[in-house]
Design an enzyme around this catalytic site. Structure first.
Site, PDB file in Angstrom:
ATOM      1  N   HIS A   1       0.823  -1.245   0.046  1.00  0.00           N
ATOM      2  CA  HIS A   1      -0.017  -0.151  -0.095  1.00  0.00           C
ATOM      3  C   HIS A   1       1.027   1.271  -0.153  1.00  0.00           C
ATOM      4  CE1 HIS A   1      -3.452  -2.570   2.332  1.00  0.00           C
ATOM      5  NE2 HIS A   1      -3.759  -2.309   1.030  1.00  0.00           N
TER       6      HIS A   1
ATOM      7  N   LYS B   1     -16.001  -7.436   3.972  1.00  0.00           N
ATOM      8  CA  LYS B   1     -14.834  -7.776   4.989  1.00  0.00           C
ATOM      9  C   LYS B   1     -15.315  -7.130   6.388  1.00  0.00           C
ATOM     10  CE  LYS B   1     -11.080  -7.306   1.843  1.00  0.00           C
ATOM     11  NZ  LYS B   1      -9.927  -6.299   1.102  1.00  0.00           N
TER      12      LYS B   1
ATOM     13  N   ARG C   1      -2.179  -5.918  -8.442  1.00  0.00           N
ATOM     14  CA  ARG C   1      -1.190  -7.003  -8.262  1.00  0.00           C
ATOM     15  C   ARG C   1      -1.023  -7.902  -8.994  1.00  0.00           C
ATOM     16  NH1 ARG C   1      -3.129  -7.947  -2.293  1.00  0.00           N
ATOM     17  NH2 ARG C   1      -5.084  -7.901  -3.524  1.00  0.00           N
TER      18      ARG C   1
ATOM     19  N   SER D   1      -3.150  -7.581   2.926  1.00  0.00           N
ATOM     20  CA  SER D   1      -3.428  -7.398   4.330  1.00  0.00           C
ATOM     21  C   SER D   1      -3.839  -8.531   4.975  1.00  0.00           C
ATOM     22  CB  SER D   1      -4.553  -6.345   4.415  1.00  0.00           C
ATOM     23  OG  SER D   1      -4.142  -4.909   4.087  1.00  0.00           O
TER      24      SER D   1
HETATM   25  O1  PNS Z   1      -8.828  -2.688   0.413  1.00  0.00           O
HETATM   26  P1  PNS Z   1     -10.344  -3.118  -0.113  1.00  0.00           P
HETATM   27  O2  PNS Z   1     -10.980  -3.859   1.106  1.00  0.00           O
HETATM   28  O3  PNS Z   1     -10.077  -3.598  -1.352  1.00  0.00           O
HETATM   29  O4  PNS Z   1     -11.051  -1.564  -0.202  1.00  0.00           O
HETATM   30  C1  PNS Z   1     -12.239  -1.738  -0.711  1.00  0.00           C
HETATM   31  C2  PNS Z   1     -12.973  -0.142  -0.850  1.00  0.00           C
HETATM   32  C3  PNS Z   1     -13.076   0.472   0.644  1.00  0.00           C
HETATM   33  C4  PNS Z   1     -12.122   0.482  -1.674  1.00  0.00           C
HETATM   34  C5  PNS Z   1     -14.374  -0.417  -1.398  1.00  0.00           C
HETATM   35  O5  PNS Z   1     -15.214  -1.344  -0.874  1.00  0.00           O
HETATM   36  C6  PNS Z   1     -15.113   0.936  -1.276  1.00  0.00           C
HETATM   37  O6  PNS Z   1     -14.851   1.669  -2.449  1.00  0.00           O
HETATM   38  N1  PNS Z   1     -16.078   0.928  -0.497  1.00  0.00           N
HETATM   39  C7  PNS Z   1     -16.816   2.308  -0.312  1.00  0.00           C
HETATM   40  C8  PNS Z   1     -18.375   1.945  -0.452  1.00  0.00           C
HETATM   41  C9  PNS Z   1     -18.368   2.220  -2.173  1.00  0.00           C
HETATM   42  O7  PNS Z   1     -18.495   3.035  -2.848  1.00  0.00           O
HETATM   43  N2  PNS Z   1     -18.993   0.944  -2.618  1.00  0.00           N
HETATM   44  C10 PNS Z   1     -19.211   0.845  -3.988  1.00  0.00           C
HETATM   45  C11 PNS Z   1     -17.970   0.749  -4.786  1.00  0.00           C
HETATM   46  S1  PNS Z   1     -18.465  -0.205  -6.288  1.00  0.00           S
END
Ligand code: PNS
Length: 345
Positions: free
Chosen positions: A198, A222, A271, A309
């Site tokens: 990250h 998650k 990745r 993570s």
């Molecule tokens: O590190 P991660 O878990 O891959 O992050 C995912 C994250 C937090 C970036 C994604 O779940 C997100 O954008 N959440 C905010 C809610 C949202 O906008 N959801 C619609 C995205 S399609």
């Protein structure tokens, strides 16, 4: 104090009220030398004081000038100076707060070829940043902003820095319109915890964009081990040396957060091919909700292509060594926090 050049050359200005700090003759002369002596177009004089800069510009040929000031005695001095210099018919005096006035001007799509901003030195840097970030949309193409400050503007305050000159305790920065546009990117994730991968992506993004906001969000698929505030704290610790990066909590939709931050892009690390499907889906959905917001992918460095993570959580939960997998500064904290967890992958 007197007007230096133009139609009102030599006109003596009204006495300066006690709590007002007008731009000195020497600084004013240097500013106009740097700008070129005469010009056309409209001028905006923010935190105008007794109006010396805007009136000097009117005297040198500017079409119209708007003066924004909230101090009552300074406002009276501006009006008196406009009368003395016989430029009243080309001037508008706005009594009020600079931030609110700028909001209204942005909504009304006002345009100026020259903007002076001389915020009182006691004004917090955050307010100065808010004011400066709105200047871009008020400047005509090729327009310029002149910013006076008690200290040099921090790198990244207004995007690419213009030329700054120092006159005693006063710093004067002149920015071209193109230099006032700050391109902000949001780097979202759950960061449970932040990994070396990250941090590599954040560092590389910070070299491309003027400002990167790390959004610590909730991935509904998650259940985080660590509360968002704690995850944000770890991120702040490992990014403290990167000047143009800040960390925020994100509650709702990423697109809403990006809009609030004035962001033009979402930055994500990629990745392997296995990441692609889910990232492609998210990028398409976000684009459907906010078409102007681009999703930009930065390829993970080879040494981080296996790192996640969830892998860090699993290794730490079994007491394994996560050195090199998370930034050194938070190694012990990660060991302590996640060794007690159930891995939760
Ligand atoms: O590190 P991660 O878990 O891959 O992050 C995912 C994250 C937090 C970036 C994604 O779940 C997100 O954008 N959440 C905010 C809610 C949202 O906008 N959801 C619609 C995205 S399609």
């Amino acid at each position: 104090m007197r007007i230096i050049a133009g139609t009102a050359r030599g006109t003596r200005l009204a006495p300066v009220p006690k709590n007002v700090r007008p731009t000195s003759d020497r600084v004013r002369e240097s500013i106009f030398n740097a700008l070129g002596q005469f010009f056309t177009g409209d001028v905006l004089d923010l935190y105008a004081g007794i109006g010396t800069l805007g009136i000097e510009a009117l005297s040198r040929g500017a079409d119209r000038a708007v003066f924004v000031e909230k101090d009552r005695r300074a406002l009276a001095a501006i009006r008196e100076n406009l009368r003395r210099t016989r430029v009243e018919d080309r001037a508008e005096v706005v009594a009020g707060d600079v931030g609110r006035t700028l909001d209204r001007m942005v909504t009304d799509e006002r345009q100026f070829s020259l903007i002076f901003a001389d915020p009182p030195y006691r004004i917090a840097a955050t307010e100065v940043g808010c004011v400066l970030s709105r200047l871009a949309s008020l400047l005509t193409p090729g327009g310029r902003a002149v910013i006076e400050s008690g200290e040099a503007l921090a790198e990244g305050t207004v995007g690419k820095k213009g030329a700054t000159r120092r006159y005693g305790g006063t710093y004067v920065t002149i920015l071209e319109q193109s230099e006032t546009t700050m391109i902000v990117a949001v780097c979202p994730g759950s960061f449970d915890p932040v990994t070396a991968g990250h941090l590599d992506i954040i560092r590389r993004a910070s070299k491309i964009f003027d400002h990167v906001v790390i959004a610590v969000g909730a991935n509904l698929r998650k259940k985080p081990v660590l509360p968002a505030v704690e995850r944000a704290r770890l991120l702040e610790k490992v990014t403290v040396d990167i000047e143009n990066v800040s960390v925020e909590l994100m509650d709702g939709l990423l697109v809403d957060f990006a809009r609030e931050q004035g962001a033009r892009a979402i930055v994500k690390g990629l990745r392997a091919v296995s990441d692609f499907e889910s990232e492609f889906e998210q990028a398409q959905l976000n684009r459907a909700m906010f078409p102007e917001l681009e999703t930009v992918f930065i390829m993970a460095s080879a040494e981080h292509s296996f790192l996640s993570s969830s892998a860090v959580r699993e290794i730490a939960s079994f007491g394994g060594d996560v050195r090199g997998l998370v930034p050194d500064g938070i190694l012990e904290t990660v060991r302590e926090i996640y060794s007690g967890s159930d891995g939760n992958i």
